[in-house]
Design an enzyme around this catalytic site. Structure first.
Site, short mmCIF file in Angstrom:
data_model
loop_
_atom_site.label_atom_id
_atom_site.label_comp_id
_atom_site.label_asym_id
_atom_site.label_seq_id
_atom_site.Cartn_x
_atom_site.Cartn_y
_atom_site.Cartn_z
N ASP A 142 -51.14 43.32 -27.23
CA ASP A 142 -51.30 41.96 -27.71
C ASP A 142 -52.07 42.01 -29.03
O ASP A 142 -52.56 43.05 -29.45
CB ASP A 142 -51.96 41.07 -26.67
CG ASP A 142 -53.34 41.55 -26.26
OD1 ASP A 142 -53.90 42.42 -26.94
OD2 ASP A 142 -53.86 41.05 -25.25
N SER A 143 -52.16 40.87 -29.70
CA SER A 143 -52.69 40.87 -31.07
C SER A 143 -54.20 40.78 -31.14
O SER A 143 -54.78 41.03 -32.19
CB SER A 143 -52.09 39.68 -31.84
OG SER A 143 -52.57 38.46 -31.29
N GLY A 144 -54.85 40.39 -30.05
CA GLY A 144 -56.29 40.20 -30.06
C GLY A 144 -56.74 38.77 -30.27
O GLY A 144 -57.92 38.46 -30.12
N GLY A 145 -55.80 37.87 -30.58
CA GLY A 145 -56.18 36.49 -30.86
C GLY A 145 -56.84 35.79 -29.69
O GLY A 145 -57.84 35.07 -29.85
N ASP B 190 -52.09 35.17 -33.59
CA ASP B 190 -51.97 33.72 -33.50
C ASP B 190 -53.33 33.14 -33.18
O ASP B 190 -54.27 33.85 -32.83
CB ASP B 190 -50.95 33.32 -32.43
CG ASP B 190 -51.34 33.81 -31.04
OD1 ASP B 190 -52.07 34.82 -30.94
OD2 ASP B 190 -50.92 33.21 -30.05
N GLN C 123 -46.51 28.55 -29.93
CA GLN C 123 -47.70 27.77 -29.60
C GLN C 123 -47.32 26.28 -29.60
O GLN C 123 -46.17 25.93 -29.80
CB GLN C 123 -48.82 28.06 -30.60
CG GLN C 123 -49.44 29.45 -30.46
CD GLN C 123 -50.29 29.59 -29.20
OE1 GLN C 123 -50.56 28.62 -28.48
NE2 GLN C 123 -50.70 30.82 -28.91
N GLY D 207 -50.77 30.45 -25.22
CA GLY D 207 -51.56 29.25 -25.03
C GLY D 207 -51.33 28.56 -23.71
O GLY D 207 -51.64 27.37 -23.58
N ASP E 134 -47.46 39.44 -18.05
CA ASP E 134 -48.63 40.28 -17.84
C ASP E 134 -49.74 39.41 -17.28
O ASP E 134 -49.78 38.20 -17.54
CB ASP E 134 -49.12 40.91 -19.15
CG ASP E 134 -49.94 39.92 -19.98
OD1 ASP E 134 -51.19 39.98 -19.90
OD2 ASP E 134 -49.34 39.08 -20.68
#
Length: 377
Positions: A92-95, A146, A189, A216, A266
């Site tokens: 995942d991106s870490g957002g 995001d 989103q 989200g 996940d």
């Protein structure tokens, strides 16, 4: 386009089963991805996770960038070698973690500046840096950066975050560039607004990604709201691309989301529950901390494919949990992940047989009956 291919084998209503193919292996869908946050699925050996049926695991960009560092993992041969997992990995991106864990966040058009929850060090995560970290890790499926907004939130705030996420999506795709054998997913989103979800989905399709995630959600909203947002998004995503519902969830969330066309999931739920004395089984959830299990000689499920669910008594597992033994975490995590992967296998079979609605009804009825027909509750 990358080397990711997605073949749909069968459909039953909006539910579908298929195969995502990447150079490191195939992912059978619908798929549940165990969460290996810091390059490990907690309390599990990597080979045991794969043996339970997992084709892919998730690792977390935020945690790995902070410790041990993406550059260090790259120098050591990449994430697959580092964690001894030769099969596909999604990062995942870490957002979301920046939103939920970091201290003193400051977000602007360029990205997000935050203090590490580990040591307070300051970091600046941009879309370009998120792509660089994931490229250094070498993950097979990478996610755009995001902005996640906690719900409920004013629609104006949700729209601002959604529009920012779209601009970041464009920057992520440009920064991703050409990575043969690796894929990039965009993230829908829009909070609880069907109109914003549609606008986000359509804009992401216009940018063009290898797959599309729904972000989200599963952040405290009722299940019916989550399912409505899936419907509001999936209708505008290309059928020929995988759809990934991030951070979900409970077994009931899984079967209902599959019913609406989701291919990938996940969630930390099965592993976290296992570390806290909770077991998922064909007969629903069992809290092994409860005193009623102290004298119960029955296994969790004598028909399970998982040896741990068949050979250890509930009394013994209750004892391990109450005593705080590490073996409790290992056994219960194994039982839970085995159940989740078996559930996905059964879901795929039901879709292929054209009886998914019946499967959902039968499964929910069994959960409602509790811990089994011989229960001594």
């Amino acid at each position: 386009m990358t080397e990711l291919t997605f073949d749909i084998h069968a459909k039953d209503g909006d539910a579908r089963t298929g195969t995502i193919t990447l150079p490191r292996g195939r992912i059978r869908t619908p798929a549940f991805m165990p969460v290996g946050t810091a390059a490990t699925v907690k309390a599990m050996y990597p080979q045991d996770v794969h043996a339970l049926g997992a084709d892919v695991v998730l690792a977390n960009t935020y945690h790995l960038m902070l410790r041990p560092g993406a550059e260090r993992i790259d120098a050591l041969g990449g994430l697959h070698k580092f964690m001894n997992w030769p099969w596909p990995i999604l990062t995942d991106s870490g957002g979301f973690q920046v939103m939920s864990l970091a201290k003193l966040r400051k977000l602007d058009e360029s990205g997000v500046t935050f203090q590490s929850h580990i040591d307070g060090a300051r970091h600046h995560l941009t879309p370009e840096r998120a792509m660089e970290i994931q490229r250094l890790l070498g993950s097979d499926i990478q996610m755009q950066l995001d902005e996640c907004v906690r719900l409920p939130a004013p629609e104006a705030d949700v729209e601002r975050a959604m529009r920012l996420s779209l601009r970041w999506a464009e920057r992520c795709k440009a920064a991703f560039g050409t990575q043969p054998g690796h894929a990039l997913f965009g993230i829908v989103q829009g909070g609880e607004s069907p109109a914003l979800r549609r606008a986000s989905a359509e804009a992401l399709v216009g940018i063009g990604f290898d797959g599309y995630a729904l972000g989200g959600l599963a952040v405290g909203e009722p299940q019916d709201v989550m399912l409505a947002m899936i419907e509001a998004s999936a209708a505008y995503l290309p059928a020929a691309r995988p759809r990934y519902l991030m951070g979900v969830g409970s077994p009931d969330d899984l079967i209902e989301s599959v019913r609406r066309g989701i291919d990938m999931f996940d969630c930390v739920m099965p592993t976290r529950a296992g570390r806290h004395g909770l077991v998922y089984s064909r007969h629903g959830r069992i809290n092994l901390r409860n005193a009623k299990h102290a004298d119960d000689p029955r296994p969790i499920d004598p028909e399970s494919s998982c040896e741990a669910a068949r050979i250890y008594s509930r009394a013994y597992l209750h004892h391990l949990v109450k005593a705080g033994e590490i073996l409790a975490m290992m056994l219960l995590t194994t039982i839970n992940l085995a159940y989740y992967e078996t559930l996905m296998t059964d879901i795929r079979a039901a879709i292929a047989a054209g009886r998914y609605a019946d499967f959902c009804a039968e499964t929910k009825a069994r959960w409602a009956r509790g811990e089994g027909p011989e229960s001594r509750a």
